[in-house]
Design a protein around this motif. Sequence first.
Motif, PDB file in Angstrom:
ATOM      1  N   ILE A  40       0.872  -1.176   0.000  1.00 24.83           N
ATOM      2  CA  ILE A  40       0.000   0.000   0.000  1.00 24.83           C
ATOM      3  C   ILE A  40       0.909   1.227   0.000  1.00 24.83           C
ATOM      4  O   ILE A  40       1.690   1.428   0.927  1.00 24.83           O
ATOM      5  CB  ILE A  40      -0.936   0.018   1.211  1.00 24.83           C
ATOM      6  N   SER A  56       0.170   7.258  -1.301  1.00 24.90           N
ATOM      7  CA  SER A  56      -1.021   7.939  -1.818  1.00 24.90           C
ATOM      8  C   SER A  56      -2.226   7.011  -1.931  1.00 24.90           C
ATOM      9  O   SER A  56      -3.251   7.385  -2.492  1.00 24.90           O
ATOM     10  CB  SER A  56      -0.712   8.555  -3.185  1.00 24.90           C
ATOM     11  N   GLU A  61      -2.302   3.834  -3.387  1.00 27.46           N
ATOM     12  CA  GLU A  61      -2.326   2.864  -4.480  1.00 27.46           C
ATOM     13  C   GLU A  61      -1.922   1.488  -3.959  1.00 27.46           C
ATOM     14  O   GLU A  61      -1.166   1.376  -2.995  1.00 27.46           O
ATOM     15  CB  GLU A  61      -1.402   3.295  -5.631  1.00 27.46           C
ATOM     16  N   TYR A  62      -2.432   0.459  -4.590  1.00 32.20           N
ATOM     17  CA  TYR A  62      -2.191  -0.927  -4.186  1.00 32.20           C
ATOM     18  C   TYR A  62      -1.328  -1.624  -5.227  1.00 32.20           C
ATOM     19  O   TYR A  62      -1.427  -1.342  -6.424  1.00 32.20           O
ATOM     20  CB  TYR A  62      -3.505  -1.690  -4.048  1.00 32.20           C
ATOM     21  N   ARG A  63      -0.503  -2.557  -4.759  1.00 31.16           N
ATOM     22  CA  ARG A  63       0.260  -3.425  -5.652  1.00 31.16           C
ATOM     23  C   ARG A  63       0.229  -4.824  -5.049  1.00 31.16           C
ATOM     24  O   ARG A  63       0.691  -5.045  -3.932  1.00 31.16           O
ATOM     25  CB  ARG A  63       1.704  -2.929  -5.787  1.00 31.16           C
ATOM     26  N   ARG A 120       0.119  -3.684 -10.410  1.00 26.01           N
ATOM     27  CA  ARG A 120      -0.572  -2.542  -9.810  1.00 26.01           C
ATOM     28  C   ARG A 120      -2.073  -2.780  -9.890  1.00 26.01           C
ATOM     29  O   ARG A 120      -2.585  -3.229 -10.914  1.00 26.01           O
ATOM     30  CB  ARG A 120      -0.232  -1.257 -10.537  1.00 26.01           C
ATOM     31  N   THR A 126      -5.969  -1.054  -8.773  1.00 30.55           N
ATOM     32  CA  THR A 126      -6.727   0.075  -8.238  1.00 30.55           C
ATOM     33  C   THR A 126      -7.576  -0.410  -7.068  1.00 30.55           C
ATOM     34  O   THR A 126      -7.722  -1.603  -6.833  1.00 30.55           O
ATOM     35  CB  THR A 126      -7.628   0.698  -9.311  1.00 30.55           C
ATOM     36  N   GLY A 127      -8.163   0.528  -6.356  1.00 37.57           N
ATOM     37  CA  GLY A 127      -8.995   0.177  -5.216  1.00 37.57           C
ATOM     38  C   GLY A 127     -10.205  -0.647  -5.589  1.00 37.57           C
ATOM     39  O   GLY A 127     -10.662  -1.502  -4.829  1.00 37.57           O
ATOM     40  N   ALA A 181      -6.960   3.055   3.877  1.00 34.30           N
ATOM     41  CA  ALA A 181      -6.489   2.118   2.857  1.00 34.30           C
ATOM     42  C   ALA A 181      -6.027   0.807   3.493  1.00 34.30           C
ATOM     43  O   ALA A 181      -6.281  -0.278   2.969  1.00 34.30           O
ATOM     44  CB  ALA A 181      -5.351   2.743   2.055  1.00 34.30           C
TER      45      ALA A 181
END
Length: 140
Positions: free
Chosen positions: A63, A66, A68-70, A75, A77-78, A109
């Motif tokens: 996480i 900003s 963003e998730y990976r 990668r 998105t939410g 997040a």
Amino acid sequence: MRFPRTHRDPVEVNLTPLIDVVFLLLIFFMVSTTFETRQALELELPESVSGAAAEATPVTLVIGASGEYRLGEHRVTGDELSEALAEQADQAREHGLVLEADGQARHAAVVRALDLAGTLGIRQVRIATTEATSTRAEIP
């Protein structure tokens, strides 16, 4: 003609009962008052002095600062996070899930990722931290 004067005792106010009542009121308000302790906590995350290194796991969720998730090398998105984590849920249930959240990442997040892992039945979730540079034992 002289009238005899009666001798009057001087009037004294006994303050002992007044002091007792004031102390009882003070004790009552001290016991019944709730104190706000949130302002005393200043946390700097993520650091851990006593954390142990975990074995490598195939499922890692990163996480960013900003939000963003990976997931692994991809990668996400939410909105796509639930689908992507559901695809790897069997592997995560077996080996566990490691969350690597940036120290500046929003709490929402991280909670979203933990909640999603819980709904998918992933019970072994670890939060990755870095070793603290200085030993701070300032826990109030």
